[in-house]
Design a protein around this motif. Structure first.
Motif, PDB file in Angstrom:
ATOM      1  N   TYR A   1       0.942  -0.833  -0.190  1.00 53.04           N
ATOM      2  CA  TYR A   1       0.004   0.294   0.077  1.00 53.04           C
ATOM      3  C   TYR A   1       1.195   1.339  -0.441  1.00 53.04           C
ATOM      4  O   TYR A   1       1.865   0.627   0.480  1.00 53.04           O
ATOM      5  N   LEU A   2       0.469   1.884  -0.901  1.00 54.38           N
ATOM      6  CA  LEU A   2       1.031   3.369  -0.688  1.00 54.38           C
ATOM      7  C   LEU A   2       0.422   4.199   0.020  1.00 54.38           C
ATOM      8  O   LEU A   2      -0.138   4.778   1.147  1.00 54.38           O
ATOM      9  N   GLU A   3       1.448   4.275   1.283  1.00 53.85           N
ATOM     10  CA  GLU A   3       1.435   4.295   2.629  1.00 53.85           C
ATOM     11  C   GLU A   3       1.462   6.810   2.599  1.00 53.85           C
ATOM     12  O   GLU A   3       0.472   7.392   3.382  1.00 53.85           O
ATOM     13  N   GLN A   4       2.040   7.225   1.802  1.00 56.96           N
ATOM     14  CA  GLN A   4       2.904   8.289   2.217  1.00 56.96           C
ATOM     15  C   GLN A   4       3.579   8.518   0.269  1.00 56.96           C
ATOM     16  O   GLN A   4       3.914   8.152   0.263  1.00 56.96           O
ATOM     17  N   ILE A   5       2.847   9.912   0.218  1.00 53.59           N
ATOM     18  CA  ILE A   5       3.480  10.629  -0.794  1.00 53.59           C
ATOM     19  C   ILE A   5       4.036  12.217  -0.089  1.00 53.59           C
ATOM     20  O   ILE A   5       3.348  12.788   0.592  1.00 53.59           O
TER      21      ILE A   5
END
Length: 360
Positions: A67-71
């Motif tokens: 999962y993409l947790e932070q941008i």
């Protein structure tokens, strides 16, 4: 008797008319402006449609799944090399790293015990070698787990500008999924295609191998503030178009140029001893170009000329004229081959100075 007197008078009448014909005025020759070609070293400018590219432009893709947790950045943001861009959920990889660390520690203890036994000659040397191999394997697995964990945080490999985001926070990523792009715009590569004949002309003229300087006109028809230089020429010609690709490099300190822009490359090309004439002196017939040449007696005669280059108001002549030839500047539709005119000779510099391409 009357008819005989009438016949006798006819020769006198004819004689009288003939004498009047000798006093007719000669036909007046029309006066037209003429000039001579100007032979001088000049500069012609050729333009080529171009595509502007960043010197480095890459796709930023996920190196691990999760999962993409932070941008950690924004679209269009300038970033530095090593700056974090995205964080993929790391907990699974942290657990795998802990497991690998424990296995490596266990293998280290086992190796140390086996080493003591081997020194006391309790176990064979092969047992020690096996314990050492297990330790090396455990350390390698630990290093691999560390790499996987590091890959969950994507960092900028160079200074650049972040492009549009393809994935959003919370997205489930597979390995290799595109996240965004990154462009290094400090220098720009500008590509354009050159026909074969002009390529040969450039190469023969620039036999010393000097770097050819070029200019860039942007889409708003304004000149870019910095000059560029030709830094690469493609290896092969395109057989379908007969062109070869050139690459010019431009500095971009202000960052005004971006990857994907278009423009026009301008190349100034010197021509030594060029024969220059006004376009007004040339007329076309069946896709060929002609001028009227005037001899010393004022007789005009059409002559075919070959055009080397065309500028705003003048032609550069490749063949067909000599610098001493007099050419007609006006009245091309009113004269024919062999007609006599009264030429008014104008200095070529004065004629050309009135044209926009020379009026500066």
């Amino acid at each position: 008797m009357k008819p005989s007197h009438l016949l006798f008078g006819l020769p006198i009448l004819f004689l009288s008319l003939g004498c009047q014909g000798h006093h007719d005025h000669p036909k007046i020759k029309p006066k037209y402006q003429v000039t001579t070609p100007l032979q001088e070293t000049t500069v012609i400018t050729r333009d080529y449609v171009s595509q502007i590219r960043a010197i480095q432009h890459i796709e930023v893709r996920a190196l691990e799944e999760g999962y993409l947790e932070q941008i950690l950045v924004d679209e269009g943001q300038s970033v530095k090399a090593g700056q974090p861009l995205f964080q993929i959920m790391p907990r699974l990889y942290q657990a795998e790293l802990g497991k690998a660390a424990a296995a490596a520690e266990f293998a280290e203890i086992e190796y140390q015990n086996t080493l003591k036994l081997a020194q006391g000659k309790v176990v064979a040397p092969s047992e020690l070698a096996l314990a050492k191999a297990k330790l090396d394997k455990a350390k390698a697995l630990f290093q691999l787990s560390q790499v996987h964990l590091d890959f969950t945080q994507l960092k900028a490999p160079f200074d650049g500008i972040v492009g549009r985001f393809v994935a959003r926070k919370g997205s489930l990523l597979d390995k290799g999924d595109l996240l965004t792009t990154l462009s290094d715009n400090r220098e720009m590569w500008v590509y354009f295609n050159v026909p074969e004949a002009e390529y040969l002309e450039y190469k023969r003229t620039n036999s010393a191998g000097k770097q050819l300087k070029v200019r860039l006109e942007t889409a708003d028809h304004r000149m870019f503030e910095h000059e560029g230089i030709i830094t690469a020429i493609e290896a092969d010609f395109d057989n379908q178009t007969g062109n070869i690709a050139y690459r010019a490099t431009f500095p971009n300190p202000s960052g005004i140029l971006r990857h994907g822009q278009t423009g026009k490359i301008l190349v100034d090309f010197p021509v030594n001893d060029a024969i220059v004439i006004p376009q007004a002196a040339v007329f076309e017939l069946l896709d060929k170009h002609f001028v009227f040449v005037v001899d010393d007696s004022g007789k005009v005669q059409s002559r075919e000329v070959a055009i080397r280059n065309q500028l705003a108001d003048v032609y550069l002549i490749a063949s067909g004229l000599q610098p001493t030839d007099k050419i007609l500047l006006e009245g091309q539709r009113k004269v024919r081959d062999g007609d006599l005119i009264d030429p008014k000779v104008l200095e070529p510099k004065k004629v050309l100075s009135s044209l926009s391409v020379y009026a500066e």
